[in-house]
Design a protein around this motif. Structure first.
Motif, PDB file in Angstrom:
ATOM      1  N   TYR A  76       0.669  -0.549  -0.316  1.00 30.25           N
ATOM      2  CA  TYR A  76      -0.292  -0.085   0.043  1.00 30.25           C
ATOM      3  C   TYR A  76       0.747   0.741  -0.227  1.00 30.25           C
ATOM      4  N   GLN A  77       1.914   1.094   0.298  1.00 31.08           N
ATOM      5  CA  GLN A  77       2.913   2.300   0.703  1.00 31.08           C
ATOM      6  C   GLN A  77       3.970   2.162  -1.107  1.00 31.08           C
ATOM      7  N   ARG A  78       4.266   3.028  -1.122  1.00 33.29           N
ATOM      8  CA  ARG A  78       4.923   3.680  -2.635  1.00 33.29           C
ATOM      9  C   ARG A  78       6.631   3.442  -2.316  1.00 33.29           C
ATOM     10  N   ALA A  79       7.439   2.462  -2.012  1.00 30.80           N
ATOM     11  CA  ALA A  79       8.914   2.375  -2.096  1.00 30.80           C
ATOM     12  C   ALA A  79       9.807   3.768  -2.184  1.00 30.80           C
ATOM     13  N   GLU A  80      10.449   3.679  -1.378  1.00 28.57           N
ATOM     14  CA  GLU A  80      11.118   5.212  -1.721  1.00 28.57           C
ATOM     15  C   GLU A  80      12.092   4.805  -2.531  1.00 28.57           C
ATOM     16  N   PRO A  81      13.133   6.259  -2.648  1.00 30.20           N
ATOM     17  CA  PRO A  81      14.032   6.169  -4.115  1.00 30.20           C
ATOM     18  C   PRO A  81      15.211   5.112  -2.674  1.00 30.20           C
ATOM     19  N   GLY A  82      16.001   4.457  -3.460  1.00 29.64           N
ATOM     20  CA  GLY A  82      17.617   4.043  -2.314  1.00 29.64           C
ATOM     21  C   GLY A  82      16.471   2.529  -1.342  1.00 29.64           C
ATOM     22  N   THR A  83      15.456   2.537  -1.568  1.00 31.32           N
ATOM     23  CA  THR A  83      15.620   1.478  -0.327  1.00 31.32           C
ATOM     24  C   THR A  83      14.932   0.455  -1.265  1.00 31.32           C
ATOM     25  N   ALA A  84      15.632  -0.736  -0.944  1.00 31.23           N
ATOM     26  CA  ALA A  84      14.664  -1.579  -1.843  1.00 31.23           C
ATOM     27  C   ALA A  84      15.140  -3.044  -0.937  1.00 31.23           C
ATOM     28  N   PRO A  85      13.592  -3.615  -1.096  1.00 35.94           N
ATOM     29  CA  PRO A  85      13.797  -4.806  -0.501  1.00 35.94           C
ATOM     30  C   PRO A  85      14.583  -5.526  -0.781  1.00 35.94           C
ATOM     31  N   ASP A  86      14.987  -6.514   0.345  1.00 34.74           N
ATOM     32  CA  ASP A  86      15.543  -7.701  -0.548  1.00 34.74           C
ATOM     33  C   ASP A  86      14.436  -9.034  -0.936  1.00 34.74           C
ATOM     34  N   VAL A  87      14.613  -8.963  -2.019  1.00 33.70           N
ATOM     35  CA  VAL A  87      13.941 -10.279  -2.551  1.00 33.70           C
ATOM     36  C   VAL A  87      14.523 -11.516  -2.634  1.00 33.70           C
ATOM     37  N   PRO A  88      15.130 -11.951  -2.391  1.00 34.12           N
ATOM     38  CA  PRO A  88      15.485 -13.164  -2.354  1.00 34.12           C
ATOM     39  C   PRO A  88      14.998 -13.792  -0.486  1.00 34.12           C
ATOM     40  N   LYS A  89      15.416 -12.919   0.212  1.00 28.94           N
ATOM     41  CA  LYS A  89      14.744 -13.632   1.411  1.00 28.94           C
ATOM     42  C   LYS A  89      13.625 -13.511   1.784  1.00 28.94           C
ATOM     43  N   LEU A  90      13.229 -12.225   0.854  1.00 28.53           N
ATOM     44  CA  LEU A  90      11.108 -12.452   1.224  1.00 28.53           C
ATOM     45  C   LEU A  90      10.860 -13.606  -0.037  1.00 28.53           C
ATOM     46  N   VAL A  91      11.490 -14.519  -0.721  1.00 30.62           N
ATOM     47  CA  VAL A  91      11.045 -15.211  -1.343  1.00 30.62           C
ATOM     48  C   VAL A  91      11.094 -16.080  -0.756  1.00 30.62           C
ATOM     49  N   ALA A  92      12.088 -16.243  -0.010  1.00 25.98           N
ATOM     50  CA  ALA A  92      13.127 -17.582   0.883  1.00 25.98           C
ATOM     51  C   ALA A  92      11.934 -17.638   1.960  1.00 25.98           C
ATOM     52  N   VAL A  93      11.082 -16.661   2.455  1.00 20.49           N
ATOM     53  CA  VAL A  93      10.410 -17.115   3.256  1.00 20.49           C
ATOM     54  C   VAL A  93       8.423 -17.455   2.875  1.00 20.49           C
ATOM     55  N   VAL A  94       8.027 -16.988   1.691  1.00 19.11           N
ATOM     56  CA  VAL A  94       7.198 -17.086   0.208  1.00 19.11           C
ATOM     57  C   VAL A  94       7.097 -18.478   0.183  1.00 19.11           C
ATOM     58  N   ARG A  95       8.589 -19.121  -0.205  1.00 20.66           N
ATOM     59  CA  ARG A  95       8.262 -20.557  -0.142  1.00 20.66           C
ATOM     60  C   ARG A  95       7.827 -21.017   0.462  1.00 20.66           C
ATOM     61  N   HIS A  96       8.884 -21.063   2.009  1.00 22.13           N
ATOM     62  CA  HIS A  96       8.883 -22.105   2.940  1.00 22.13           C
ATOM     63  C   HIS A  96       7.257 -22.189   3.691  1.00 22.13           C
ATOM     64  N   TRP A  97       6.694 -21.374   3.633  1.00 25.48           N
ATOM     65  CA  TRP A  97       5.286 -20.562   3.875  1.00 25.48           C
ATOM     66  C   TRP A  97       4.444 -21.594   2.879  1.00 25.48           C
ATOM     67  N   ILE A  98       4.047 -21.416   1.388  1.00 20.29           N
ATOM     68  CA  ILE A  98       3.833 -22.011   0.738  1.00 20.29           C
ATOM     69  C   ILE A  98       3.885 -23.713   0.472  1.00 20.29           C
ATOM     70  N   THR A  99       5.266 -23.787   1.462  1.00 18.18           N
ATOM     71  CA  THR A  99       5.493 -25.303   1.265  1.00 18.18           C
ATOM     72  C   THR A  99       5.287 -26.069   2.462  1.00 18.18           C
ATOM     73  N   HIS A 100       5.236 -25.180   3.745  1.00 16.95           N
ATOM     74  CA  HIS A 100       4.868 -26.401   5.215  1.00 16.95           C
ATOM     75  C   HIS A 100       3.637 -25.636   5.973  1.00 16.95           C
ATOM     76  N   HIS A 101       2.794 -24.901   5.045  1.00 16.47           N
ATOM     77  CA  HIS A 101       1.249 -24.054   5.893  1.00 16.47           C
ATOM     78  C   HIS A 101       0.646 -25.626   6.165  1.00 16.47           C
ATOM     79  N   ARG A 102       0.123 -25.106   7.385  1.00 12.72           N
ATOM     80  CA  ARG A 102      -0.269 -26.270   7.805  1.00 12.72           C
ATOM     81  C   ARG A 102      -2.518 -25.976   7.920  1.00 12.72           C
ATOM     82  N   CYS A 103      -3.374 -26.507   7.035  1.00 11.63           N
ATOM     83  CA  CYS A 103      -4.341 -25.750   6.882  1.00 11.63           C
ATOM     84  C   CYS A 103      -5.220 -26.649   8.115  1.00 11.63           C
TER      85      CYS A 103
END
Length: 159
Positions: free
Chosen positions: A132-159
């Protein structure tokens, strides 16, 4: 006279051995064991196929996450991963439980179902309000770490 001697070894004969027992036809107990084994095999195959079908949404989500990761447009990657997580959660959980969650409640839900703390206190915090927020110039999120967190949730979440 030697023939009448009861201790003579000439009067010994071989022991009569009965013919070996045939393995066929089987005893009734083997038919019961074979039937139970066949039923167990059928149930385990059915369960494996059912589990594979129920996890199709996970395979699709992981495939899409790979596409997001390889595109590597940092400006849209966070938004795309947030949308992917929401769609995956909607596929796995009841709509009433997931659809209205946002912000800290959404991150808490992801942590509770994924068995991790990466969304409320780790790299996954970016997903809470970053879409919901605009990214400020010079601040880039660490996409590989975020991908690892998302991948872990997709693989291991329990319904």
């Amino acid at each position: 006279m030697a023939d009448t001697d009861p201790g003579s070894l000439d009067r010994l004969h071989d022991i009569a051995v009965p013919p070996p027992v045939s393995w066929w036809p089987l005893a009734p107990g083997w038919y019961v064991i074979a039937g139970v084994a066949l039923v167990l095999l059928g149930v385990s195959v059915w369960a494996a196929v059912d589990r594979w079908r129920r996890n199709r949404y996970r395979r699709d989500a992981l495939r899409e996450l790979d596409l997001i990761e390889h595109r590597a447009q940092v400006s849209t990657a966070v938004i795309e991963m947030a949308e992917l997580l929401k769609r995956t959660a909607l596929a796995a959980f009841p709509r009433e439980r997931v659809a209205s969650l946002t912000g800290a409640a959404w991150l808490g839900f992801l942590d509770a179902t994924g068995g991790t703390g990466a969304f409320t206190s780790g790299d996954g915090r970016l997903l809470g309000d970053a879409i919901y927020q605009r990214a400020e110039p010079g601040t880039a999120p660490d996409v590989p770490k975020l991908v690892a967190v998302v991948r872990h949730w997709i693989t291991h979440h329990r319904c």
